[in-house]
Each structure stands twice: as C-alpha cells, then as structure tokens.
Scaffold this motif. Structure first.
Motif, mmCIF file in Angstrom:
data_model
loop_
_atom_site.group_PDB
_atom_site.id
_atom_site.type_symbol
_atom_site.label_atom_id
_atom_site.label_comp_id
_atom_site.label_asym_id
_atom_site.label_seq_id
_atom_site.Cartn_x
_atom_site.Cartn_y
_atom_site.Cartn_z
ATOM 1 N N UNK A 240 0.807 -1.215 0.000
ATOM 2 C CA UNK A 240 0.000 0.000 0.000
ATOM 3 C C UNK A 240 0.844 1.269 0.000
ATOM 4 N N UNK A 241 1.984 1.217 0.613
ATOM 5 C CA UNK A 241 2.814 2.421 0.695
ATOM 6 C C UNK A 241 3.290 2.887 -0.676
ATOM 7 N N UNK A 242 3.249 1.975 -1.665
ATOM 8 C CA UNK A 242 3.782 2.314 -2.988
ATOM 9 C C UNK A 242 2.700 2.334 -4.077
ATOM 10 N N UNK A 243 1.431 2.165 -3.691
ATOM 11 C CA UNK A 243 0.361 2.044 -4.680
ATOM 12 C C UNK A 243 0.301 3.241 -5.624
ATOM 13 N N UNK A 244 0.548 4.451 -5.100
ATOM 14 C CA UNK A 244 0.441 5.647 -5.927
ATOM 15 C C UNK A 244 1.743 5.989 -6.653
ATOM 16 N N UNK A 247 5.984 3.565 -10.408
ATOM 17 C CA UNK A 247 6.392 2.182 -10.679
ATOM 18 C C UNK A 247 5.231 1.209 -10.492
ATOM 19 N N UNK A 248 4.478 1.374 -9.391
ATOM 20 C CA UNK A 248 3.340 0.478 -9.172
ATOM 21 C C UNK A 248 2.261 0.695 -10.223
ATOM 22 N N UNK A 249 2.020 1.935 -10.589
ATOM 23 C CA UNK A 249 0.999 2.216 -11.584
ATOM 24 C C UNK A 249 1.350 1.616 -12.945
ATOM 25 N N UNK A 250 2.651 1.520 -13.232
ATOM 26 C CA UNK A 250 3.061 0.970 -14.531
ATOM 27 C C UNK A 250 3.127 -0.549 -14.525
ATOM 28 N N UNK A 252 1.075 -2.574 -12.357
ATOM 29 C CA UNK A 252 -0.088 -3.195 -11.727
ATOM 30 C C UNK A 252 -1.394 -2.705 -12.351
ATOM 31 N N UNK A 253 -2.446 -3.483 -12.125
ATOM 32 C CA UNK A 253 -3.794 -3.064 -12.496
ATOM 33 C C UNK A 253 -4.671 -3.134 -11.249
ATOM 34 N N UNK A 254 -5.883 -2.621 -11.351
ATOM 35 C CA UNK A 254 -6.834 -2.608 -10.237
ATOM 36 C C UNK A 254 -6.213 -2.023 -8.961
ATOM 37 N N UNK A 255 -5.596 -0.841 -9.145
ATOM 38 C CA UNK A 255 -5.046 -0.074 -8.012
ATOM 39 C C UNK A 255 -4.043 -0.886 -7.197
ATOM 40 N N UNK A 256 -3.101 -1.505 -7.894
ATOM 41 C CA UNK A 256 -1.995 -2.178 -7.228
ATOM 42 C C UNK A 256 -2.282 -3.578 -6.736
ATOM 43 N N UNK A 257 -3.456 -4.109 -7.043
ATOM 44 C CA UNK A 257 -3.817 -5.436 -6.518
ATOM 45 C C UNK A 257 -3.133 -6.579 -7.275
ATOM 46 N N UNK A 258 -2.884 -6.383 -8.572
ATOM 47 C CA UNK A 258 -2.332 -7.465 -9.392
ATOM 48 C C UNK A 258 -1.193 -6.904 -10.228
ATOM 49 N N UNK A 259 0.005 -7.424 -9.996
ATOM 50 C CA UNK A 259 1.200 -6.849 -10.618
ATOM 51 C C UNK A 259 2.066 -7.935 -11.246
#
Length: 630
Positions: A240-244, A247-250, A252-259
């Motif tokens: 959660x600390x990196x969801x925004x 790197x996480x946005x690029x 992962x999908x569904x707001x960091x749930x699946x990467x």
C-alpha cells in the motif's frame, strides 16, 4: 535518491515477500530400496530433481558406482563413458554435494554413461529439491540435454553406500517412482502455471516451447475426457505504501492489486508489467469462455497463436492483435471482454483474486513461486518440461489398465484442421488451406499448390507468388466473366499482387465496374453522348458525325442527296469506262493483232484460199491455148 532499477528490485522483493510470508514448499520424493547385499536391505527416500526425466509410474534397478576422483562430479569424467555398464543392468552414479550446480553434476554423469544419479548431501538436514540455476554460463545448453533422473539423498544414506563400496560390496538399488504420482480416480487433473511474457529469457522460452510441442497431446486427452487441464498465472500485489508510485501504476492493475515485473526490467522502455498482467487475465478468460462452450482445449491454440502472432519482440503484443487471434479461433470477443472487466477499477477482479488464492499451497501441493510449474493430481511435477517426459508423468496418474491409447501409442492424429480450419487462412473457392496437422497439433503455414508458393502469416492471409501464380485460383485475385467478356486482376507479368484491370476499381480481390460516363472521364468531346458498358464505354457523336476514340473527338461526314447523286454518277462513269475498255480490247485491239499476225505468217506459208485461186486460173487458160492452135 535510489535509481529506478534499484527501486524496481526493492519493489519486486517486497511483492514476493508479501506474497510468500506464509508460503510452503513441498519436496516431491521417490522411493529407493537397497536390494543387495541382503544385510543392507532397507528403504529410503530421495528428493526428485527439478530437471532431467524422472520415471514417473515406473522403476529402475541398477548397481551403484562411486568415482575414485572427482567425487563431486563438477568436472567432466575422463574417458569415453567410463561408468557405462557392461551388462543389462545399468549403473547409478553416486556423487557428493557441493562446489557446483546440481545440474552440472547430473550432466557430467550422463556423459559418463550412467542411467541415474544420486547426490549425497554434505550436511544432516531434511531433503530439499535440487533445482536448476536461473541463469549460468555453466548451465547454458546443458539443462535441456539432461535425459536421466536424479535425486538428492540424505548424508547418512550416502555414507552407508560409500562404506559398502569401499568394503568391496556390490550394491544393487531399486529407484521407484510408481508411488510418486497418485491416481485417485479415472481422470487426471493437471495445471500449468505459466506467463504470457516472452521476454524473460530461458524460462519463457522453455515454457512456450513446451506449450507448442505438448498442445497435440493435451487436446487429445482433453477431448477424450481423460484429463482436466487448468492454466494458472502468478501475480503479485503492490504494498500500500507504494500504490500511488509511478512504478506500481506501470506494473499493476486494479489499483496495485495485481502486478507483474517489467518485461524488459526497464521502466522507461518497451512494455510494462501491467501489459503482462492484462494479457495473463485475457488468457485466463479465454480458458473460461472456451470451457463454457465445452471446448476448453482451444486455450492451447490461443496461447500458441498469440505467441507467434503477437510477440513482444516484434512489438505486436497488444489488445488488437489478441482479439484478432480470438476471432480466428471463433471465440467470442464480447464474452472475453466481460470476463476481463475493468482493469482500471479500484475493486477486486474475481479471476485474478482466485489466482492469488490458488498460488498458496493446499492439500499435498506446495506454494507456486517459480515459473513454469506443472502440477499433476495435486503433485508438483519434478523434471524436464518436455513433451514426452510430461506425457509419461500424466499417464502415470491413471490407474493401472485405465490408460488412454495415447499413453500406449506414438501414432498421434489430432485432425485439428477439421474444425474451423484450425483458425488458419483458407481459400474456400479453391479449397486451399494453410492448416497443417502434425503430431504437435495444427500449424498455420502457407502451402505450395501445383508448384506455386503461397506466402503470408498463415492465419489471416496467404498470397500466391512467382511465375504461374495466376493458374491456381487466379492467384487469389478477382476474376469475372460477363456479356461474353472476361476480366482478371491477376497478371502473369507481375510476381505478386492483384490489380484491377482498366475499367474497374478495387483492391484486386474485389473489383467493381467504373461508370466512366458518370465520372465524366470519357466522351468529353462536344456533342458526344456516353453509354457505360461492363469494363468500358461507348461514345456516339451527334449530327451524323463519326467518333474517333483515340482522339476523343468527332469528325464531319456529308449526308446530302446531291452528294449521293454525284457519288453514284462517278461510280457509274468508272464502271462504264471499265466496260468500254474491255470492249475495245476484245474487238478492236484483238482484230488488229490478228491481221498483223496473219500478214506475217503469209510470208512463210501458203494459205488455203491462195492455193485454190492459182488452180482455177490454170484450168481456164488451157482451152484458150488449144483453140488458137486449131
């Protein structure tokens, strides 16, 4: 500030750690029995190596040999197959753990002529699975060549074997894999954990080669109801600390749930991890939709075709390309889209959530942490991911005497081209197909017909090329006959392509007549009228004028009664002069010639009338002379 690559490594380690804190790894074992000497008879466990070819469902008996030097097996053994058996009973090489990769030891042992390898642990610990290195110069080209089984044994068992051999005893072992693969019922259930990424090096190449080569076997087993196959895909989640973070946005999908990790391991170049997750999700939905239609085996066709047609290396890894593959296999694009859902939504995705739950070990199966991983009847397959080896393992999952014929015969006939032409290109009119059935399953490959080569991707297009291409189905080009005329878009003077002939427009595969009259491209001269014909046009000039097509112009021509009278009069004069000349020749000239000829001839021979005149004159003169004498 940390570099992007370091951040990526850190992020990935967090995701893996978060996913595997409560993980569990199960070591798959086989049974090892000492047959002789009788005073050593006992049964031990061995941890099956994660490479080579374990004899699932079978067993092997062999004599143990231990090298006098190079006991760790890290160097090539001297001589030509120095440990090869001279009898019908093969040799099993015992080597020590340490100093090099397990795979290197087994490869060198195989080169030395043995049929199996036991690696004795160097410390007292529970058995572990001997794995192959992720990447190593030592392992390159060797892992794929290992064709023998191997197992790790505990240190105490290894010491017992070495002491017996030192004492001069002959040790005979039985390696048994018959209990390594359970067979609870008449159907084998197996699953493959894989990935749609084709840029992850040797691992990706290995799993894709397996899918292509095993496809034919898998589809026969599935269609016959002998097996139930389920594909799976590993995903991670972003802390959660990196969801925004970017790197996480690029990734992962569904707001960091699946990467998924970045394919090129470079956040600034090429594809992103979320592209891989999205395609993984699509492939899961392909299996779900196909299963609903009672043809779950189409998953193998889709994955194989997607890898060929939509490769990352060719920059074709896209939604558009994927949906083209779906259409070619007659799969519903709409249903697959519905299954995928919205990857941008801040909600759980049912399909991917199920995948993350399945990653955690349950029953007798451990966690799935590496790719590719094959699980058969809840047992994680250990060994070479290769067509024949995996087929043997799956067949070992059937109860005795319930094996399907494919387990007993190498004569495979899939006939995949019979259904929807295998999703390949086809010319229905000429009955020409790019679908070719092989023991590995169907391949889409442009054919050679009557010596004419067809070229294309084999899926959506094939085009005849070279001399004589117009002979076979008119080269795949448009052709039509009408009103006694035939036009074709194929030309023997061109080695490729289809071009509509003059008077027609289109792409060469479909040509439509051009109405030159409506387009005002013909009959531009003053007073002209235009009439369109199929493949051409006719022009007519007003006022009785004549039309000259080459010059697109009209010329005058006279049509008065006087001109007709003059024409007839002139014609009559010409005819009369001809007749007069003929009469003159026949009578005047001919008679003159005859008289001349007679005059000439009279000088050289007497004529009949002249002779008669001379005789008459002589008879009349004779009496006169007689009377005068009287």
């Amino acid at each position: 500030m940390a570099s992007p690559s370091k951040f990526a490594a850190f992020l990935l380690s967090l995701m893996v750690a978060a996913n595997c804190v409560y993980g569990r790894f199960v070591v798959e074992k086989n049974s090892i029995t000492v047959v002789q000497p009788t005073d050593m008879t006992s049964k031990y466990d061995g941890a099956i190596g994660n490479f080579g070819v374990p004899e699932y469902g079978g067993s092997m008996t062999g004599f143990v040999v231990y090298p006098s030097k190079g006991t760790n097996g890290c160097d090539r053994f001297e001589g030509d197959k120095p440990f090869k058996s001279n009898s019908s009973i093969p040799n099993i090489l015992l080597v020590d753990r340490g100093d090099c990769y397990f795979a290197m030891k087994v490869y060198n042992a195989q080169q030395a002529g043995v049929k199996a390898v036991l690696v004795a642990d160097s410390i007292d610990e529970p058995l572990i699975t001997m794995d192959s290195p992720e990447a190593s110069m030592d392992a390159d080209g060797r892992i794929e060549k290992i064709e023998i089984p191997s197992a790790l044994i505990q240190r105490s068992f290894g010491e017992t074997l070495k002491k017996a051999l030192t004492d001069g005893k002959q040790v005979l072992l039985k390696l048994d894999w018959s209990e390594s693969m359970p067979n609870p019922d008449g159907r084998v259930e197996y699953e493959l954990w894989t990935n749609s990424n084709d840029e992850c090096g040797r691992r990706c190449d290995e799993q894709m080669n397996f899918i292509k080569n095993f496809k034919g076997h898998a589809q026969i087993l599935e269609k016959g109801g002998y097996t139930q196959f389920t594909p799976h895909y590993i995903t991670w989640y972003c802390p959660r600390a990196f969801v925004q973070s970017g790197q996480c946005k690029s990734q992962c999908i569904n707001n960091g749930r699946y990467c998924a990790p970045d394919p090129e391991q470079d956040f600034g170049d090429g594809y992103e991890g979320k592209d891989v997750v999205f395609e993984n999700l699509r492939q899961l939905c392909v299996h779900r939709v196909a299963k609903e239609e009672n043809r779950s085996w189409v998953w193998w066709d889709y994955v194989t075709d997607f890898h060929i047609r939509c490769s990352m290396k060719e920059r074709k890894y896209s939604k558009t390309c994927a949906e083209d593959v779906l259409k070619s296999l007659n799969l519903s694009v709409h249903k697959v889209r519905e299954c995928i859902g919205n990857p941008e939504a801040d909600v759980e995705n049912e399909v991917l959530k199920n995948e993350q739950d399945m990653q955690v070990g349950h029953g007798s199966r451990g966690d799935v942490t590496i790719l590719p991983t094959l699980v058969i009847n809840e047992i994680q397959y250990r060994g070479k991911l290769e067509r024949t080896a995996v087929l043997k393992a799956i067949c070992a999952g059937f109860k005795e005497t319930t094996d399907p014929s494919i387990c007993l015969s190498q004569d495979l006939e899939t006939n995949e081209c019979l259904e929807n032409n295998g999703g390949c290109w086809r010319d229905v009119q000429a009955n020409i197909s790019a679908c070719k059935d092989t023991f590995r399953g169907r391949v889409c490959e442009c054919p050679v017909v009557q010596g004419v080569q067809y070229r294309g991707d084999g899926y959506t297009s094939c085009e005849a090329v070279g001399p004589g291409r117009c002979v076979v189905n008119n080269g795949g080009c448009w052709s039509k006959s009408k009103d006694g005329k035939t036009f074709s878009a194929c030309s023997d003077s061109e080695l490729t392509g289809c071009h509509c002939p003059a008077g027609f427009s289109g792409d060469g595969h479909k040509c439509e007549d051009i109405d030159e009259c409506k387009e005002h491209t013909a009959c531009q001269c003053n007073g002209c009228t235009c009439k369109n014909t199929w493949g051409g046009y006719n022009c007519k000039c007003g006022g009785g004028r004549l039309y000259m097509k080459d010059q697109d112009t009209c010329i005058e021509r006279s049509s008065s009664k006087f001109s007709w009278f003059i024409s007839i009069l002139v014609l009559a004069v010409v005819v009369g002069a001809g007749i007069a000349g003929y009469v003159f020749y026949k009578y005047r000239l001919r008679s003159y010639m005859d008289s001349e000829i007679m005059a000439i001839m009279s000088q050289y021979m007497p004529l009949d009338n002249q002779s008669r005149n001379i005789e008459v004159h002589s008879e009349a003169a004779e009496p006169l002379r007689h009377s005068s004498s009287v």
